[in-house]
Scaffold this active site. Structure first.
Site, short mmCIF file in Angstrom:
data_model
loop_
_atom_site.label_atom_id
_atom_site.label_comp_id
_atom_site.label_asym_id
_atom_site.label_seq_id
_atom_site.Cartn_x
_atom_site.Cartn_y
_atom_site.Cartn_z
N ASP A 14 0.81 -1.22 0.00
CA ASP A 14 0.00 0.00 0.00
C ASP A 14 0.84 1.28 0.00
O ASP A 14 0.42 2.31 0.53
CB ASP A 14 -0.98 0.02 1.20
N LYS A 17 1.92 2.12 -5.10
CA LYS A 17 2.42 1.53 -6.37
C LYS A 17 1.48 1.84 -7.52
O LYS A 17 1.92 2.13 -8.63
CB LYS A 17 2.56 0.01 -6.22
N GLY A 41 -4.48 -4.33 -3.89
CA GLY A 41 -5.47 -3.29 -4.18
C GLY A 41 -4.70 -2.04 -4.53
O GLY A 41 -4.10 -1.43 -3.65
N HIS A 42 -4.66 -1.71 -5.81
CA HIS A 42 -3.86 -0.56 -6.26
C HIS A 42 -4.80 0.55 -6.73
O HIS A 42 -5.62 0.34 -7.63
CB HIS A 42 -2.91 -0.99 -7.39
N GLN A 226 2.04 -6.11 -3.18
CA GLN A 226 2.45 -6.20 -1.78
C GLN A 226 3.74 -5.39 -1.57
O GLN A 226 3.99 -4.45 -2.30
CB GLN A 226 2.60 -7.65 -1.32
P1 GDP Z 1 -0.72 0.37 -3.53
O1 GDP Z 1 -1.33 -0.89 -3.05
O2 GDP Z 1 0.75 0.43 -3.29
O3 GDP Z 1 -1.06 0.70 -4.96
O4 GDP Z 1 -1.36 1.53 -2.65
P2 GDP Z 1 -2.92 1.71 -2.28
O5 GDP Z 1 -3.64 2.19 -3.48
O6 GDP Z 1 -3.43 0.49 -1.59
O7 GDP Z 1 -2.84 2.84 -1.16
C1 GDP Z 1 -2.26 4.08 -1.40
C2 GDP Z 1 -3.31 5.17 -1.12
O8 GDP Z 1 -2.67 6.43 -1.02
C3 GDP Z 1 -4.33 5.32 -2.22
O9 GDP Z 1 -5.56 5.65 -1.64
C4 GDP Z 1 -3.80 6.48 -3.06
O10 GDP Z 1 -4.82 7.18 -3.76
C5 GDP Z 1 -3.21 7.34 -1.98
N1 GDP Z 1 -2.07 8.19 -2.37
C6 GDP Z 1 -1.02 7.87 -3.21
N2 GDP Z 1 -0.12 8.86 -3.22
C7 GDP Z 1 -0.58 9.83 -2.38
C8 GDP Z 1 -0.06 11.08 -1.94
O11 GDP Z 1 1.03 11.51 -2.30
N3 GDP Z 1 -0.82 11.78 -1.04
C9 GDP Z 1 -2.01 11.34 -0.58
N4 GDP Z 1 -2.66 12.08 0.31
N5 GDP Z 1 -2.53 10.14 -0.97
C10 GDP Z 1 -1.82 9.40 -1.85
P1 IMO Z 2 -0.88 -4.19 -2.23
O1 IMO Z 2 -0.40 -4.77 -3.55
C1 IMO Z 2 -0.91 -4.59 2.09
C2 IMO Z 2 -0.98 -8.64 3.71
C3 IMO Z 2 -2.24 -9.09 4.47
C4 IMO Z 2 -1.59 -10.03 5.47
C5 IMO Z 2 -0.49 -10.71 4.64
C6 IMO Z 2 -0.90 -12.06 4.06
O2 IMO Z 2 -2.14 -3.45 -2.32
O3 IMO Z 2 0.23 -3.45 -1.56
P2 IMO Z 2 -2.45 -12.75 2.03
O4 IMO Z 2 -3.90 -12.50 1.78
O5 IMO Z 2 -1.56 -12.21 0.97
O6 IMO Z 2 -2.12 -14.18 2.35
O7 IMO Z 2 -2.13 -11.94 3.38
O8 IMO Z 2 -0.18 -9.81 3.61
N1 IMO Z 2 -1.24 -8.14 2.35
C7 IMO Z 2 -1.16 -6.85 2.00
N2 IMO Z 2 -0.94 -5.76 2.76
N3 IMO Z 2 -1.04 -4.47 0.76
C8 IMO Z 2 -1.23 -5.57 -0.01
O9 IMO Z 2 -1.23 -5.51 -1.36
C9 IMO Z 2 -1.34 -6.83 0.61
N4 IMO Z 2 -1.55 -8.09 0.17
C10 IMO Z 2 -1.46 -8.88 1.23
O10 IMO Z 2 -2.87 -8.00 5.10
O11 IMO Z 2 -0.96 -9.30 6.49
MG MG Z 3 -2.88 -1.59 -1.84
#
Ligand code: GDP
Ligand code: IMO
Ligand code: MG
Length: 432
Positions: A14, A17, A41-42, A226
């Site tokens: 999270d 990415k 979840g991106h 991840q």
């Molecule tokens: P990922 O799994 O690495 O793609 O990240 P996620 O999408 O799960 O979580 C990142 C969250 O941060 C998302 O809700 C993005 O919209 C948000 N985000 C990304 N960059 C920024 C930033 O520079 N500032 C703020 N406030 N939010 C951001």
């Molecule tokens: P993105 O790509 C954050 C975590 C779960 C748990 C562990 C194992 O959005 O960064 P799993 O279901 O993979 O067997 O769970 O890994 N986890 C993540 N945490 N971002 C993710 O994906 C994750 N995918 C799995 O919360 O701790």
């Molecule tokens: Mg994510």
């Protein structure tokens, strides 16, 4: 030769990415996912549209981008088609035609979430806190060589035989070990028949597509899922996911050769978060942690769970730089720390023997009694939200970023000041 760039998480997932992959796709012709599944979840924010992709590569919002799902990804076709329908509803009409799934991807079947949930329940207090999507059990079946693969659907006699054997084994476990409900052969077959033809139309040889694209001088983005400390080998085992989330996973899971990578961009928040169980030395369990969670909207994109929050961990970051051969860093969410009086960075781990070291322990249990050693810097108390040039940043924010860069040993290429594509400061273009 144009550059092939890996974008991956350097912390616990999270990191942002999705935003960076989407941003860089304006330059890439192909985006490929190599590991994980719909546990990812991106988030992509394009104008007033917000889309969360789980299995589909983050390049999908760019009309000319081809999106590939490599062999290392575990594919739940029901989840994939749900996602494609969501994308179509969001205006990406040709999403399905632009996605190719490798024939050797493991198929994630309903029995996998069933085992995942039952096994988490059985772990009780020691639960990993998985996403419950069946990712671990699907990888278990793959490695045990009893799994079924997408390409098996081309030979239904063979598929049925393999599926029966797999379900026999898994149902024995569900019934006798976990005392949970079994998954019937008929219910799985009905589901499979429902998507078989549609899925087979999307099958292709990802490794071959990548090799030809590279020979044609096209730009490829490898999108990690991840984060580094969820890696099955180098993460905080057993509180990890079941794939290699580090740079090597992008190569083995896509079928691109190791020498085809030109640049590895590590994504990190300027603080840290973690969702699920497991060690987290810099975690803030107080009001400040809650404040960061609210300001950063730190709630899981897949499960909606509140993310744990904490200070930037330079010990982990430095390790991540080594594990991934990082070429550059994208530092995200600077704006979230805007109103703090001071900010802290963990520069060392104090072990129970009193020694301060700059290496993380081998496994979760060895984190017991490990305390972070902090360095404190003044906050900037000014909005950085949406700033697009380095010079416009408050001086203390620049100093903080420079210090993170110094401790990580990796230059900052991208600095993010908001969720949208244009809320970004680009200091170095990874594709240049
Ligand atoms: P990922 O799994 O690495 O793609 O990240 P996620 O999408 O799960 O979580 C990142 C969250 O941060 C998302 O809700 C993005 O919209 C948000 N985000 C990304 N960059 C920024 C930033 O520079 N500032 C703020 N406030 N939010 C951001
Ligand atoms: P993105 O790509 C954050 C975590 C779960 C748990 C562990 C194992 O959005 O960064 P799993 O279901 O993979 O067997 O769970 O890994 N986890 C993540 N945490 N971002 C993710 O994906 C994750 N995918 C799995 O919360 O701790
Ligand atoms: Mg994510």
């Amino acid at each position: 030769m144009p550059k092939n760039v890996i974008v991956l998480g350097t912390q616990w997932g999270d990191e942002g990415k999705g935003k960076v992959a989407d941003l860089l796709t304006s330059e890439a012709n192909i985006v490929v996912r190599s590991q994980g599944g719909n546990n990812a979840g991106h988030t992509l924010v394009v104008g007033d549209r917000k889309v969360v992709v789980r299995l589909v590569p983050s390049g999908i919002m760019h009309p000319k981008c081809r999106c590939l799902i490599g062999s290392g990804v575990v594919v739940n076709p029901v989840a994939l088609f749900e996602e494609i329908e969501e994308l179509k509803a969001a205006g990406v009409a040709d999403a399905e035609e632009r996605i190719t799934v490798n024939g050797s991807c493991s198929l994630l079947l309903p029995v996998h979430p069933a085992i995942d949930k039952a096994s988490e329940k059985a772990r009780g207090k020691g639960a990993i806190g998985t996403t419950g999507r069946g990712i671990g059990p699907c990888y278990e079946d793959k490695v045990a060589r009893r799994g079924v693969r997408v390409g098996d659907l081309m030979h239904m006699d063979f598929f049925v035989e393999k599926l029966k054997r797999l379900l026999d084994y898994r149902n024995f476990m569900l019934k006798n070990y976990f005392h949970a409900e079994e998954v019937s052969f008929q219910s799985v077959m009905e589901q499979v028949e429902g998507y078989r033809d549609r899925l087979l139309r999307m099958v292709g040889d990802v490794s071959d597509i990548l090799a030809k694209a590279r020979a044609d001088g096209r730009k490829i983005l490898f999108e990690g899922a991840q984060g580094t400390f969820l890696d099955i080998d180098f993460g905080t085992y057993p509180y990890v996911t079941s794939s290699n989330t580090t740079a090597g996973g992008c190569v083995t899971g896509s079928g691109a050769g190791p020498l085809s990578i030109d640049y590895v961009l590590g994504i990190a928040k300027v603080y840290t978060t973690r969702v699920g169980g497991g060690p987290y030395p810099t975690e803030l369990k107080d009001e400040l942690g809650e404040h960061i969670r609210q300001r950063g909207k730190e709630f899981g994109a897949v499960t909606g769970r509140p993310r744990r929050t904490g200070w930037f961990d330079a010990v982990a970051m430095h390790r991540s730089a080594v594990l991934n051969s990082l070429s550059g860093l994208a530092l995200m969410k600077l704006d979230v720390l805007d109103d703090l009086d001071e900010v802290k960075i963990c520069t060392g781990y104090r072990y129970p023997d009193g020694q301060v070291r700059d290496l993380p322990p081998f496994s979760a249990y060895d984190y017991e009694g490990v305390e972070p050693v902090y360095e404190t810097m003044p906050g900037w108390k000014q909005s950085t939200f949406g700033i697009t040039s380095w010079d416009k940043l408050p001086e203390n924010a620049r100093k903080y970023v420079k210090r993170l860069e110094e401790l990580s040993g990796v230059k900052v290429a991208i600095l993010s000041t908001g969720p949208e594509r244009n809320q970004t400061i680009t200091l170095e273009d990874p594709f240049a």
